[in-house]
Write a protein that holds these residues in place. Structure first.
Motif, PDB file in Angstrom:
ATOM      1  N   SER A   1     -13.908   0.808   5.007  1.00 60.47           N
ATOM      2  CA  SER A   1     -13.455   1.616   5.509  1.00 60.47           C
ATOM      3  C   SER A   1     -11.513   2.105   5.185  1.00 60.47           C
ATOM      4  O   SER A   1     -11.026   1.634   6.301  1.00 60.47           O
ATOM      5  N   LEU A   2     -11.637   2.911   4.288  1.00 59.05           N
ATOM      6  CA  LEU A   2     -10.071   2.273   3.577  1.00 59.05           C
ATOM      7  C   LEU A   2      -9.343   3.611   4.474  1.00 59.05           C
ATOM      8  O   LEU A   2     -10.122   5.029   4.045  1.00 59.05           O
ATOM      9  N   GLU A   3      -8.304   3.549   4.727  1.00 62.36           N
ATOM     10  CA  GLU A   3      -7.356   4.772   4.369  1.00 62.36           C
ATOM     11  C   GLU A   3      -6.305   4.850   3.741  1.00 62.36           C
ATOM     12  O   GLU A   3      -5.496   3.501   4.165  1.00 62.36           O
ATOM     13  N   MET A   4      -5.316   5.641   3.376  1.00 58.04           N
ATOM     14  CA  MET A   4      -4.669   5.596   2.602  1.00 58.04           C
ATOM     15  C   MET A   4      -3.362   5.822   3.535  1.00 58.04           C
ATOM     16  O   MET A   4      -3.335   6.148   5.092  1.00 58.04           O
ATOM     17  N   PRO A   5      -2.040   5.582   3.121  1.00 61.05           N
ATOM     18  CA  PRO A   5      -1.130   5.301   4.371  1.00 61.05           C
ATOM     19  C   PRO A   5      -0.874   6.972   4.613  1.00 61.05           C
ATOM     20  O   PRO A   5      -1.068   7.143   3.703  1.00 61.05           O
ATOM     21  N   ALA A   6      -0.528   7.053   5.775  1.00 62.55           N
ATOM     22  CA  ALA A   6       0.593   7.717   6.534  1.00 62.55           C
ATOM     23  C   ALA A   6       1.360   9.028   5.319  1.00 62.55           C
ATOM     24  O   ALA A   6       1.376   8.549   5.015  1.00 62.55           O
ATOM     25  N   GLY A   7       0.298  10.229   4.994  1.00 64.80           N
ATOM     26  CA  GLY A   7       1.528  10.847   4.250  1.00 64.80           C
ATOM     27  C   GLY A   7       1.282  10.670   2.656  1.00 64.80           C
ATOM     28  O   GLY A   7       2.291  11.711   2.131  1.00 64.80           O
ATOM     29  N   ALA A   8       0.235  10.202   2.351  1.00 59.63           N
ATOM     30  CA  ALA A   8       0.552   9.933   0.839  1.00 59.63           C
ATOM     31  C   ALA A   8      -0.658  11.164   0.678  1.00 59.63           C
ATOM     32  O   ALA A   8      -1.510  10.946   1.457  1.00 59.63           O
ATOM     33  N   PRO A   9      -0.152  11.879  -0.561  1.00 59.95           N
ATOM     34  CA  PRO A   9      -0.767  13.431  -1.065  1.00 59.95           C
ATOM     35  C   PRO A   9      -2.653  12.625  -1.331  1.00 59.95           C
ATOM     36  O   PRO A   9      -2.459  12.901  -2.470  1.00 59.95           O
TER      37      PRO A   9
ATOM     38  N   ALA B   1       0.551  -1.238   0.043  1.00 62.83           N
ATOM     39  CA  ALA B   1       0.057  -0.030   0.078  1.00 62.83           C
ATOM     40  C   ALA B   1       0.653   1.428  -0.093  1.00 62.83           C
ATOM     41  O   ALA B   1       0.798   1.922  -0.862  1.00 62.83           O
ATOM     42  N   GLU B   2       2.317   1.311   0.713  1.00 61.74           N
ATOM     43  CA  GLU B   2       2.474   2.433   0.942  1.00 61.74           C
ATOM     44  C   GLU B   2       3.657   2.796  -0.354  1.00 61.74           C
ATOM     45  O   GLU B   2       3.035   3.802  -0.974  1.00 61.74           O
ATOM     46  N   ARG B   3       4.350   1.550  -1.477  1.00 61.69           N
ATOM     47  CA  ARG B   3       4.462   1.747  -2.587  1.00 61.69           C
ATOM     48  C   ARG B   3       3.790   2.312  -3.928  1.00 61.69           C
ATOM     49  O   ARG B   3       4.172   2.958  -4.509  1.00 61.69           O
ATOM     50  N   ALA B   4       2.642   1.481  -3.611  1.00 64.91           N
ATOM     51  CA  ALA B   4       1.342   1.938  -4.733  1.00 64.91           C
ATOM     52  C   ALA B   4       0.736   3.317  -4.401  1.00 64.91           C
ATOM     53  O   ALA B   4       0.644   4.307  -5.108  1.00 64.91           O
ATOM     54  N   ALA B   5       0.699   4.257  -3.196  1.00 61.35           N
ATOM     55  CA  ALA B   5      -0.265   4.978  -2.801  1.00 61.35           C
ATOM     56  C   ALA B   5       1.174   5.762  -3.532  1.00 61.35           C
ATOM     57  O   ALA B   5       0.595   7.455  -4.016  1.00 61.35           O
ATOM     58  N   THR B   6       2.761   5.614  -3.235  1.00 62.25           N
ATOM     59  CA  THR B   6       3.590   7.277  -3.515  1.00 62.25           C
ATOM     60  C   THR B   6       3.811   6.610  -5.334  1.00 62.25           C
ATOM     61  O   THR B   6       3.676   7.804  -5.626  1.00 62.25           O
ATOM     62  N   GLU B   7       3.158   5.868  -5.749  1.00 63.38           N
ATOM     63  CA  GLU B   7       3.459   5.637  -6.886  1.00 63.38           C
ATOM     64  C   GLU B   7       1.984   6.078  -7.944  1.00 63.38           C
ATOM     65  O   GLU B   7       2.321   6.291  -9.330  1.00 63.38           O
TER      66      GLU B   7
END
Ligand code: SAM
Length: 245
Positions: free
Chosen positions: A165-173, A111-117
Motif C-alpha cells: 500500500s504505497l503512497e507517492m510523496p505529497a504533491g507529486a503529480p 522518494a521525493e526526488r525520484a517522484a519529481t524526476e
C-alpha cells in the motif's frame, strides 16, 4: 537505507542475473499498455528488459547506476540503449516515455526526488509501475530460509508486509495507485535456492566468511527442512501502478 546496501548488487551481478526471479509476465501485461515507450529504471542486469522483450515490448531504454550490473544488461540485451543514471537524475528528456518501470528498486530511491524526476520524463497520462519479485515469505520454509540471510530485513520488507500500500510523496503529480499480486511456482536446484539468498543486500554487505556461512547454513536447511532437489519455490510479484496526471 544505506547507499552501501543500495549499491551492493554489482559485486554479484552474474549471480544476481542468473538467480533472481524475473517479474511475472502477467504483471508486465497489467502495467504496460501495447506500443509503449518504456523506461526500465534501476534496470540492474536487465531482468525486466528481457521479460519485456519476451512480451514483444521492444521500445525500451534502461537506466542503471552500477557499471557491473549495466555491463551484464548490455551483454545480454545488446540492442537495448542502456544509460548510466539514477532515479533522482534520469538522463532522458521531458515527457519522453509512456511507462516507467522500477523493479525491486523503489525502496532504494530518495522518494521525493525520484517522484519529481519520474514525473518529468513521463508524458501526462503515462504509467509508473513499481514491482517486487521474490520467493513468497508467506510460505513457512521460505520465511525461515530468509531469516538465515537476514533477508527478511531487506529494504523492501516493510513495503511487502504492508501489502504494497504505497503512497507517492505529497504533491507529486500522480493519481491514487492500485496494487496486485501475481503468484507462480518454479522448480529450482537446491544449490541455486541457497545461492539466491547471497544476492540480497543483507548478505552481499557481510564479510566473505559470513557470506560463506550463510550459504552453508542455507544449503543444510534446505536438505533438512525441504528435502527435495530441485525445490518447488513459490514466487510472488507484487505490483503497484499509478498514472501521471
Ligand atoms: C535489487 S536490484 C533490482 C534490479 C532490477 N530492476 C531487477 O528487477 O532485477 C536494485 C537496483 O537498483 C539500483 N539502484 C540503487 N539505487 C539507485 C538509485 N538511486 N537510482 C537508480 N538505481 C538505483 C542498483 O544498482 C540495483 O541494480
Amino acid at each position: 537505507m544505506t547507499t552501501e546496501r543500495a549499491r551492493s548488487f554489482g559485486a554479484a551481478a552474474d549471480d544476481y542475473d542468473r538467480l533472481r526471479p524475473a517479474p511475472a509476465a502477467e504483471a508486465l501485461r497489467w502495467l504496460v499498455p501495447p506500443e509503449s515507450r518504456v523506461l526500465d529504471l534501476a534496470a540492474g542486469t536487465g531482468l525486466v528488459t528481457r521479460a519485456l522483450a519476451a512480451e514483444g515490448v521492444h521500445d525500451v531504454v534502461a537506466v542503471e547506476p552500477d557499471d557491473a550490473m549495466r555491463a551484464v544488461l548490455t551483454a545480454r540485451s545488446p540492442g537495448v540503449r542502456a544509460l548510466s543514471g539514477t532515479a533522482e537524475e534520469i538522463p532522458l528528456p521531458d515527457g519522453s516515455v509512456d511507462v516507467v518501470l522500477a523493479a525491486s528498486a523503489w525502496h532504494w530511491f530518495d522518494a521525493e526526488r525520484a517522484a519529481t524526476e519520474i514525473a518529468r520524463v513521463l508524458r501526462p497520462g503515462g504509467v509508473l509501475g513499481l514491482m517486487w519479485s521474490y520467493s513468497d515469505p508467506d510460505t513457512d520454509w521460505v520465511a525461515d530460509l530468509r531469516r538465515i540471510g537476514r533477508a527478511e530485513a531487506q529494504g523492501s520488507a516493510s513495503l511487502v508486509r504492508s501489502g504494497l500500500s504505497l503512497e507517492m510523496p505529497a504533491g507529486a503529480p500522480f493519481a491514487e495507485g492500485e496494487s496486485r499480486v501475481f503468484q507462480r511456482s518454479a522448480w529450482v536446484a537446491a544449490q541455486d535456492v541457497a545461492a539466491m539468498l547471497g544476492t540480497y543486500s543483507s548478505v552481499l554487505t557481510l564479510p566473505a566468511a559470513e557470506r560463506r556461512d550463510v550459504h552453508r547454513r542455507a544449503r543444510a536447511f534446505l536438505t533438512e527442512r525441504v528435502g527435495t532437489d530441485p525445490v518447488l519455490v513459490p514466487f510472488v510479484t507484487g505490483a503497484f501502478r499509478t498514472v501521471r496526471s
